[in-house]
Design a protein around this motif. Structure first.
Motif, mmCIF file in Angstrom:
data_model
loop_
_atom_site.group_PDB
_atom_site.id
_atom_site.type_symbol
_atom_site.label_atom_id
_atom_site.label_comp_id
_atom_site.label_asym_id
_atom_site.label_seq_id
_atom_site.Cartn_x
_atom_site.Cartn_y
_atom_site.Cartn_z
ATOM 1 N N GLN A 192 0.823 -1.204 0.000
ATOM 2 C CA GLN A 192 0.000 0.000 0.000
ATOM 3 C C GLN A 192 0.862 1.261 0.000
ATOM 4 O O GLN A 192 0.431 2.308 -0.464
ATOM 5 C CB GLN A 192 -0.918 0.024 1.231
ATOM 6 N N ALA A 193 2.081 1.174 0.554
ATOM 7 C CA ALA A 193 2.906 2.366 0.669
ATOM 8 C C ALA A 193 4.178 2.302 -0.167
ATOM 9 O O ALA A 193 4.634 3.304 -0.668
ATOM 10 C CB ALA A 193 3.289 2.587 2.144
ATOM 11 N N VAL A 194 4.756 1.097 -0.323
ATOM 12 C CA VAL A 194 6.025 0.978 -1.024
ATOM 13 C C VAL A 194 5.967 -0.209 -1.965
ATOM 14 O O VAL A 194 5.573 -1.302 -1.587
ATOM 15 C CB VAL A 194 7.195 0.788 -0.028
ATOM 16 N N PRO A 223 -10.032 -1.035 4.341
ATOM 17 C CA PRO A 223 -9.584 -0.657 3.000
ATOM 18 C C PRO A 223 -9.333 0.842 2.871
ATOM 19 O O PRO A 223 -9.955 1.652 3.551
ATOM 20 C CB PRO A 223 -10.757 -1.090 2.112
ATOM 21 N N GLY A 224 -8.423 1.203 1.989
ATOM 22 C CA GLY A 224 -8.230 2.598 1.631
ATOM 23 C C GLY A 224 -7.547 3.432 2.698
ATOM 24 O O GLY A 224 -6.855 2.935 3.586
ATOM 25 N N ARG A 225 -7.781 4.721 2.599
ATOM 26 C CA ARG A 225 -7.141 5.701 3.467
ATOM 27 C C ARG A 225 -7.911 5.851 4.771
ATOM 28 O O ARG A 225 -9.143 5.764 4.784
ATOM 29 C CB ARG A 225 -7.077 7.045 2.730
ATOM 30 N N ARG A 246 2.133 2.029 5.937
ATOM 31 C CA ARG A 246 1.627 0.777 5.386
ATOM 32 C C ARG A 246 0.126 0.636 5.596
ATOM 33 O O ARG A 246 -0.578 0.088 4.755
ATOM 34 C CB ARG A 246 2.366 -0.411 6.010
ATOM 35 N N SER A 247 -0.361 1.130 6.725
ATOM 36 C CA SER A 247 -1.799 1.071 6.998
ATOM 37 C C SER A 247 -2.550 2.241 6.391
ATOM 38 O O SER A 247 -3.762 2.329 6.515
ATOM 39 C CB SER A 247 -2.052 1.046 8.516
ATOM 40 N N ASN A 248 -1.808 3.165 5.741
ATOM 41 C CA ASN A 248 -2.413 4.323 5.079
ATOM 42 C C ASN A 248 -3.193 5.177 6.084
ATOM 43 O O ASN A 248 -4.349 5.550 5.859
ATOM 44 C CB ASN A 248 -3.316 3.877 3.929
ATOM 45 N N VAL A 249 -2.542 5.482 7.205
ATOM 46 C CA VAL A 249 -3.154 6.235 8.301
ATOM 47 C C VAL A 249 -2.538 7.635 8.376
ATOM 48 O O VAL A 249 -1.319 7.787 8.342
ATOM 49 C CB VAL A 249 -2.952 5.515 9.651
#
Length: 344
Positions: A23-25, A187-189, A230-233
């Motif tokens: 999700q991030a890299v 899911p998502g942001r 990674r958790s898009n937080v």
């Protein structure tokens, strides 16, 4: 309507996020790494700025310009996103918790109870973080659940001295790690609004850290930033004390906003709510207008840009890189992560 709650247990504290790394890299074919940033671009009136292209952005990685691979404008309806609103009864006085509760009620019931994002309420007490099960855009139903929640007198008080402060710090940091892990299952942001003056900073001229303690702080900083990405937080600090808060204390965190490169630079304040919020691309708001501040924070979820760029491999583990995203448009501000830890 009753909304059930559950407690974030030790499972989330030990939750592995390796499967969420993409999700991030993402690893590129050229051997470098492709990194995705959520970039909020707003005008001076805090309105989202649409229609920007890659040529409108400039990205600095350790003050060196890096090529931007792609820029994608995202609207809230295009991709899943959610909000977690945390009422921190561990670090807020009991009488003030009632005020915060009323302010959150006003927010939930505004716009006839229609929330822009799926939202859940989290209550942090001495017993841990209680999360209302499930996300909902029905603010009226969420408020009913909030009204049914019991927030008793806390056993650890702000006046309990250094030992009480140490325990509140530990509970707060554990809850943050659990919420980040929980966010990784969604899911998502994710936008996490933490309504609190923050946990104790445990720093100052009379508090010295051993080399081992500094290493632990540094390891926690690296892990938290990695897992949040990674958790898009994105984290937001909403201080409900307003004029009651000492201005020197409220602004003390600003001395620690610059990222740390090694354990020798580590201080417990590097783990503060305010520092982590700014460094994740969120906001720090100090005002008793919790209702308005909550709306301002969640406005970040209306529209943003996904900016993709490639980084080179690090020379050593946990090599800190500062990030700055600039635009050539006058009167607008771009906000995103302020740095990351690269790996070989």
């Amino acid at each position: 309507m009753s909304i059930r709650t559950f407690t974030l247990g030790l499972f989330f504290a030990a939750f592995t996020l390796q499967s969420l790394a993409q999700q991030a890299v993402e690893t590129s074919a050229a051997g470098g790494r492709t990194t995705i940033l959520n970039v909020v671009v707003s005008s001076q009136t805090r309105e989202p700025v649409p229609g920007l292209t890659p040529s409108d952005f400039r990205l600095l990685d350790n003050k060196l310009q890096r090529p931007i691979i792609s820029v994608k404008q995202v609207e809230a309806k295009q991709e899943p996103m959610s909000a977690l609103i945390v009422i921190d009864a561990v670090n807020i006085g009991y009488t003030r918790v009632a005020f915060v509760r009323n302010q959150v009620t006003k927010f939930l019931r505004s716009n006839e109870g229609h929330l822009a994002q799926p939202t859940s309420i989290v209550i942090l007490t001495d017993k841990g973080a209680q999360v209302q099960r499930g996300l909902s855009t029905d603010g009226n139903a969420l408020d009913v659940g909030l009204g049914e929640a019991e927030i008793g007198l806390r056993e650890i008080r702000r006046s309990s001295g250094i030992w009480g402060a140490d325990e509140r710090f530990g509970m707060s940091l554990t809850a943050l790690k659990q919420l980040i892990a929980y966010g990784g299952t969604l899911p998502g942001r994710k936008l996490v609004l933490w309504i609190s003056p923050g946990w104790p900073l445990l720093t100052g001229p009379r508090i010295d850290l051993s080399n081992r303690q500094q290493q632990q702080v540094f390891d926690d900083v690296v892990a938290l930033k990695r897992d949040m990405r990674r958790s898009n937080v994105t984290l937001y600090s909403v201080n409900p004390l307003g004029p009651e808060e000492d201005l020197a204390r409220a602004g003390y965190y600003q001395s620690f906003l610059k990222g740390i490169n090694s354990s020798s630079q580590a201080d417990i304040a590097d783990l503060s709510l305010q520092v982590l919020s700014v460094q994740s691309g969120g906001l720090v708001l100090n005002s008793s207008d919790v209702t308005g501040n909550s709306s301002q924070c969640l406005a970040d979820g209306r529209s943003w840009y996904e900016l993709r760029f490639e980084t080179s491999e690090a020379e050593h583990p946990n090599e800190y890189h500062s990030i700055e995203v600039q635009t050539d448009k006058p009167g607008i501000v771009a906000r995103t992560w302020t740095g990351y830890y690269a790996q070989p």
